[in-house]
Motif scaffolding. Structure first.
Motif, PDB file in Angstrom:
ATOM      1  N   LYS A 124      44.329  40.740  40.039  1.00  0.00           N
ATOM      2  CA  LYS A 124      44.905  41.910  40.592  1.00  0.00           C
ATOM      3  C   LYS A 124      46.065  41.170  42.510  1.00  0.00           C
ATOM      4  O   LYS A 124      45.294  41.449  42.829  1.00  0.00           O
ATOM      5  CB  LYS A 124      45.570  42.626  40.797  1.00  0.00           C
ATOM      6  N   VAL A 125      46.983  40.105  42.126  1.00  0.00           N
ATOM      7  CA  VAL A 125      47.280  40.181  43.163  1.00  0.00           C
ATOM      8  C   VAL A 125      48.788  39.886  43.509  1.00  0.00           C
ATOM      9  O   VAL A 125      50.030  39.452  42.632  1.00  0.00           O
ATOM     10  CB  VAL A 125      47.189  37.933  43.166  1.00  0.00           C
ATOM     11  N   GLY A 126      49.360  39.955  45.098  1.00  0.00           N
ATOM     12  CA  GLY A 126      50.445  39.990  45.242  1.00  0.00           C
ATOM     13  C   GLY A 126      51.262  39.733  46.042  1.00  0.00           C
ATOM     14  O   GLY A 126      50.587  38.545  46.486  1.00  0.00           O
ATOM     15  N   ILE A 127      52.302  38.971  45.639  1.00  0.00           N
ATOM     16  CA  ILE A 127      52.478  38.244  46.057  1.00  0.00           C
ATOM     17  C   ILE A 127      54.355  38.662  46.940  1.00  0.00           C
ATOM     18  O   ILE A 127      55.134  39.437  46.138  1.00  0.00           O
ATOM     19  CB  ILE A 127      53.799  36.762  45.370  1.00  0.00           C
ATOM     20  N   ALA A 128      54.379  38.090  47.766  1.00  0.00           N
ATOM     21  CA  ALA A 128      54.839  38.903  48.798  1.00  0.00           C
ATOM     22  C   ALA A 128      56.780  38.437  49.135  1.00  0.00           C
ATOM     23  O   ALA A 128      56.255  37.033  50.261  1.00  0.00           O
ATOM     24  CB  ALA A 128      54.728  39.395  50.310  1.00  0.00           C
ATOM     25  N   GLY A 129      57.799  38.080  48.261  1.00  0.00           N
ATOM     26  CA  GLY A 129      58.498  37.106  48.320  1.00  0.00           C
ATOM     27  C   GLY A 129      59.437  36.110  47.389  1.00  0.00           C
ATOM     28  O   GLY A 129      58.026  35.752  46.840  1.00  0.00           O
ATOM     29  N   ALA A 130      60.356  36.494  45.987  1.00  0.00           N
ATOM     30  CA  ALA A 130      60.328  35.344  44.959  1.00  0.00           C
ATOM     31  C   ALA A 130      61.246  34.614  45.496  1.00  0.00           C
ATOM     32  O   ALA A 130      62.118  34.367  44.542  1.00  0.00           O
ATOM     33  CB  ALA A 130      60.435  36.489  43.870  1.00  0.00           C
ATOM     34  N   CYS A 152      56.906  41.259  44.894  1.00  0.00           N
ATOM     35  CA  CYS A 152      58.178  41.775  45.563  1.00  0.00           C
ATOM     36  C   CYS A 152      59.333  40.912  46.067  1.00  0.00           C
ATOM     37  O   CYS A 152      59.132  39.811  47.101  1.00  0.00           O
ATOM     38  CB  CYS A 152      57.433  42.777  46.663  1.00  0.00           C
ATOM     39  N   ASP A 153      60.940  41.371  45.969  1.00  0.00           N
ATOM     40  CA  ASP A 153      61.257  40.173  46.520  1.00  0.00           C
ATOM     41  C   ASP A 153      63.239  41.446  46.446  1.00  0.00           C
ATOM     42  O   ASP A 153      63.260  42.528  45.595  1.00  0.00           O
ATOM     43  CB  ASP A 153      61.626  39.195  45.964  1.00  0.00           C
ATOM     44  N   ASN A 154      63.608  41.814  47.700  1.00  0.00           N
ATOM     45  CA  ASN A 154      65.320  42.439  46.983  1.00  0.00           C
ATOM     46  C   ASN A 154      66.431  41.486  47.011  1.00  0.00           C
ATOM     47  O   ASN A 154      67.574  41.805  46.758  1.00  0.00           O
ATOM     48  CB  ASN A 154      65.393  42.809  48.035  1.00  0.00           C
ATOM     49  N   ASP A 155      66.147  40.145  46.672  1.00  0.00           N
ATOM     50  CA  ASP A 155      67.594  39.475  46.736  1.00  0.00           C
ATOM     51  C   ASP A 155      67.643  38.330  45.044  1.00  0.00           C
ATOM     52  O   ASP A 155      66.952  39.014  44.515  1.00  0.00           O
ATOM     53  CB  ASP A 155      66.838  37.209  47.349  1.00  0.00           C
ATOM     54  N   VAL A 156      69.349  38.300  45.301  1.00  0.00           N
ATOM     55  CA  VAL A 156      69.206  37.992  43.930  1.00  0.00           C
ATOM     56  C   VAL A 156      69.244  36.024  44.186  1.00  0.00           C
ATOM     57  O   VAL A 156      69.177  35.353  45.026  1.00  0.00           O
ATOM     58  CB  VAL A 156      70.609  37.977  43.862  1.00  0.00           C
ATOM     59  N   LYS A 184      66.027  38.297  41.705  1.00  0.00           N
ATOM     60  CA  LYS A 184      65.037  36.900  41.463  1.00  0.00           C
ATOM     61  C   LYS A 184      64.003  38.087  40.875  1.00  0.00           C
ATOM     62  O   LYS A 184      62.549  37.303  40.115  1.00  0.00           O
ATOM     63  CB  LYS A 184      64.564  36.270  43.262  1.00  0.00           C
ATOM     64  N   CYS A 185      63.083  39.171  41.402  1.00  0.00           N
ATOM     65  CA  CYS A 185      62.035  39.400  40.910  1.00  0.00           C
ATOM     66  C   CYS A 185      62.456  39.863  39.270  1.00  0.00           C
ATOM     67  O   CYS A 185      61.104  39.155  38.233  1.00  0.00           O
ATOM     68  CB  CYS A 185      61.671  40.785  41.070  1.00  0.00           C
ATOM     69  N   GLU A 186      63.699  39.595  38.104  1.00  0.00           N
ATOM     70  CA  GLU A 186      63.495  39.922  37.558  1.00  0.00           C
ATOM     71  C   GLU A 186      62.807  38.520  37.081  1.00  0.00           C
ATOM     72  O   GLU A 186      63.128  38.434  35.566  1.00  0.00           O
ATOM     73  CB  GLU A 186      64.904  40.625  37.269  1.00  0.00           C
ATOM     74  N   VAL A 189      50.597  37.648  31.245  1.00  0.00           N
ATOM     75  CA  VAL A 189      50.079  38.018  31.708  1.00  0.00           C
ATOM     76  C   VAL A 189      50.965  39.325  32.341  1.00  0.00           C
ATOM     77  O   VAL A 189      51.897  39.171  31.813  1.00  0.00           O
ATOM     78  CB  VAL A 189      50.743  36.307  33.377  1.00  0.00           C
ATOM     79  N   ILE A 190      50.360  39.970  33.270  1.00  0.00           N
ATOM     80  CA  ILE A 190      51.029  41.236  33.149  1.00  0.00           C
ATOM     81  C   ILE A 190      52.101  41.104  34.559  1.00  0.00           C
ATOM     82  O   ILE A 190      51.158  40.984  35.623  1.00  0.00           O
ATOM     83  CB  ILE A 190      50.751  42.624  33.460  1.00  0.00           C
ATOM     84  N   VAL A 191      52.883  41.302  34.563  1.00  0.00           N
ATOM     85  CA  VAL A 191      53.707  41.353  35.878  1.00  0.00           C
ATOM     86  C   VAL A 191      54.936  42.517  36.373  1.00  0.00           C
ATOM     87  O   VAL A 191      55.604  42.703  35.427  1.00  0.00           O
ATOM     88  CB  VAL A 191      54.948  39.880  36.004  1.00  0.00           C
ATOM     89  N   GLU A 192      54.502  43.251  37.682  1.00  0.00           N
ATOM     90  CA  GLU A 192      55.004  43.689  38.111  1.00  0.00           C
ATOM     91  C   GLU A 192      56.092  43.834  39.162  1.00  0.00           C
ATOM     92  O   GLU A 192      55.403  42.923  39.936  1.00  0.00           O
ATOM     93  CB  GLU A 192      53.321  45.009  38.259  1.00  0.00           C
ATOM     94  N   ILE A 193      56.645  44.573  39.272  1.00  0.00           N
ATOM     95  CA  ILE A 193      58.042  43.924  40.134  1.00  0.00           C
ATOM     96  C   ILE A 193      58.675  44.659  40.930  1.00  0.00           C
ATOM     97  O   ILE A 193      59.462  45.951  40.186  1.00  0.00           O
ATOM     98  CB  ILE A 193      59.141  43.404  39.643  1.00  0.00           C
ATOM     99  N   HIS A 194      58.953  44.789  41.731  1.00  0.00           N
ATOM    100  CA  HIS A 194      59.744  45.777  42.499  1.00  0.00           C
ATOM    101  C   HIS A 194      60.619  44.947  44.070  1.00  0.00           C
ATOM    102  O   HIS A 194      60.627  44.115  44.389  1.00  0.00           O
ATOM    103  CB  HIS A 194      58.093  46.392  44.180  1.00  0.00           C
TER     104      HIS A 194
END
Lengths: 67, 196
Positions: free
Chosen positions: B14-20, B42-46, B66-68, B81-86
Motif C-alpha cells: 500500500k503506497v500513500g501519495i500526498a498530492g495529485a 490525497c488532494d483537495n484541488d480541482v 483531482k483525486c476523483e 488496483v484499489i484506489v482510496e481517495i481523500h
C-alpha cells in the motif's frame, strides 16, 4: 573537527558549530531545506541551539517548489 | 524477475501519495501500471485547464476533484488496483491517520513549505516509513541533473534540488513526469526488496 555533509567529509577549525553557523560558513543559501544530524531531523527553530560535533553526520536536502 | 512475479509481489503493498498534481498524478499512474496493490491519494484541488500541460488529466475533467479524476484514470488503465481517495488538505494532524499503514509515502505537493510540513509530520509520527520527496522539477533541457538520492533509510529525494518554478521557469510535462517516474521507480525498488 571533521564532519560529513551529504556524505562528503568537511573540516572546520572549530570544536563545535550550531546548524546556523555551519550553514553560514558553507554559504548554503537556499531558503528552505531539511537538515538531519545523525539521522535526527532538526526543526528550523532549533538551528541556533543545535550543535554539530566532530564526526557528526549531516544530511541536507533543498526543497524547491514545483510539482 | 518476471513481470508476473513483480506484479504479484507489488500487489501486497500500500503506497500513500500526498498530492495529485504533476508529481502525484504521474507517479500514481506508474505505480498502478507496475501492479502496486493499493494507492491512498490525497488532494483537495480541482483539475484546471492550466494543469493539463503536465498533469495526468484530460480536458473533459476540468472542474472535477483531482483525486476523483485520478481514480477514474487509474481505473481505466488498471482496474485491479484499489484506489482510496481523500479530498482533504493535508496537515500535521491528518497525515498520520490517512497514511497510517502505508508501506511507503510519496510527497507530491507543489509548494516547498507544504513539502517541509509533510516531511516533519511523517518523520515525527511514522519514523519507520520511507518518504520519497520530489524537489527541483522546473524547466527543460535539464534531465542530466535530475537524480534520485538517498538521505537515509527513511528519506529519499528525486529532482535536481535546485530548479524552482517561476513565471519564466514553469514545470513542464517532461521534467515533472521524469521526476514523478523516478519517485515511482524508487517505490517499486524499495518494495521489491521487502519480503512479504
Amino acid at each position: 573537527m571533521k564532519i560529513t555533509i551529504n556524505n562528503r567529509e568537511e573540516e572546520f577549525d572549530r570544536d563545535k558549530l550550531t546548524v546556523n553557523e555551519m550553514l553560514e560558513l558553507k554559504r548554503f543559501t537556499y531558503k528552505l531545506r531539511i537538515v538531519k544530524v545523525n539521522g535526527k531531523l532538526i526543526p528550523r527553530e532549533e538551528y541556533d541551539s543545535t550543535y554539530i560535533y566532530n564526526k557528526d553526520d549531516v544530511q541536507m536536502l533543498y526543497l524547491m517548489s514545483g510539482g | 524477475m518476471k513481470y508476473s512475479d513483480i506484479k504479484e509481489h507489488l500487489g501486497k503493498f500500500k503506497v500513500g501519495i500526498a498530492g495529485a498534481g504533476g508529481l502525484g498524478s504521474n507517479c500514481a499512474m506508474a505505480l498502478a501500471r507496475c501492479g502496486v496493490g493499493k494507492l491512498i491519494i490525497c488532494d483537495n484541488d480541482v483539475v484546471e485547464r492550466t494543469n493539463l500541460n503536465r498533469q495526468y488529466y484530460f480536458e473533459k475533467q476540468a472542474g472535477k476533484l483531482k483525486c476523483e479524476a485520478l481514480k477514474e484514470n487509474i481505473e481505466l488503465a488498471c482496474s485491479d488496483v484499489i484506489v482510496e481517495i481523500h479530498n482533504i488538505l493535508l496537515d500535521p494532524e491528518n497525515i498520520p491517520s490517512v497514511f497510517s499503514d502505508c508501506d511507503i509515502i510519496v510527497e507530491a505537493v507543489d509548494n516547498s513549505e507544504t513539502k517541509e510540513m509533510i516531511i516533519k509530520a511523517v518523520q515525527a509520527t511514522m519514523p519507520a516509513t520511507p518518504l520519497i520527496i520530489g524537489s527541483g522539477v522546473a524547466g527543460w533541457d535539464n534531465t542530466g541533473n535530475l537524480r534520485s538520492r538517498k538521505i537515509d533509510d527513511t528519506l529519499y529525494v528525486c529532482g535536481d534540488e535546485e530548479s524552482e518554478v517561476s513565471d519564466d521557469l514553469p514545470a513542464l510535462a517532461p521534467g515533472v513526469s521524469i521526476v514523478a517516474n523516478m519517485q515511482a521507480d524508487l517505490v517499486i525498488s524499495l518494495l521489491l526488496n521487502i519480503k512479504r
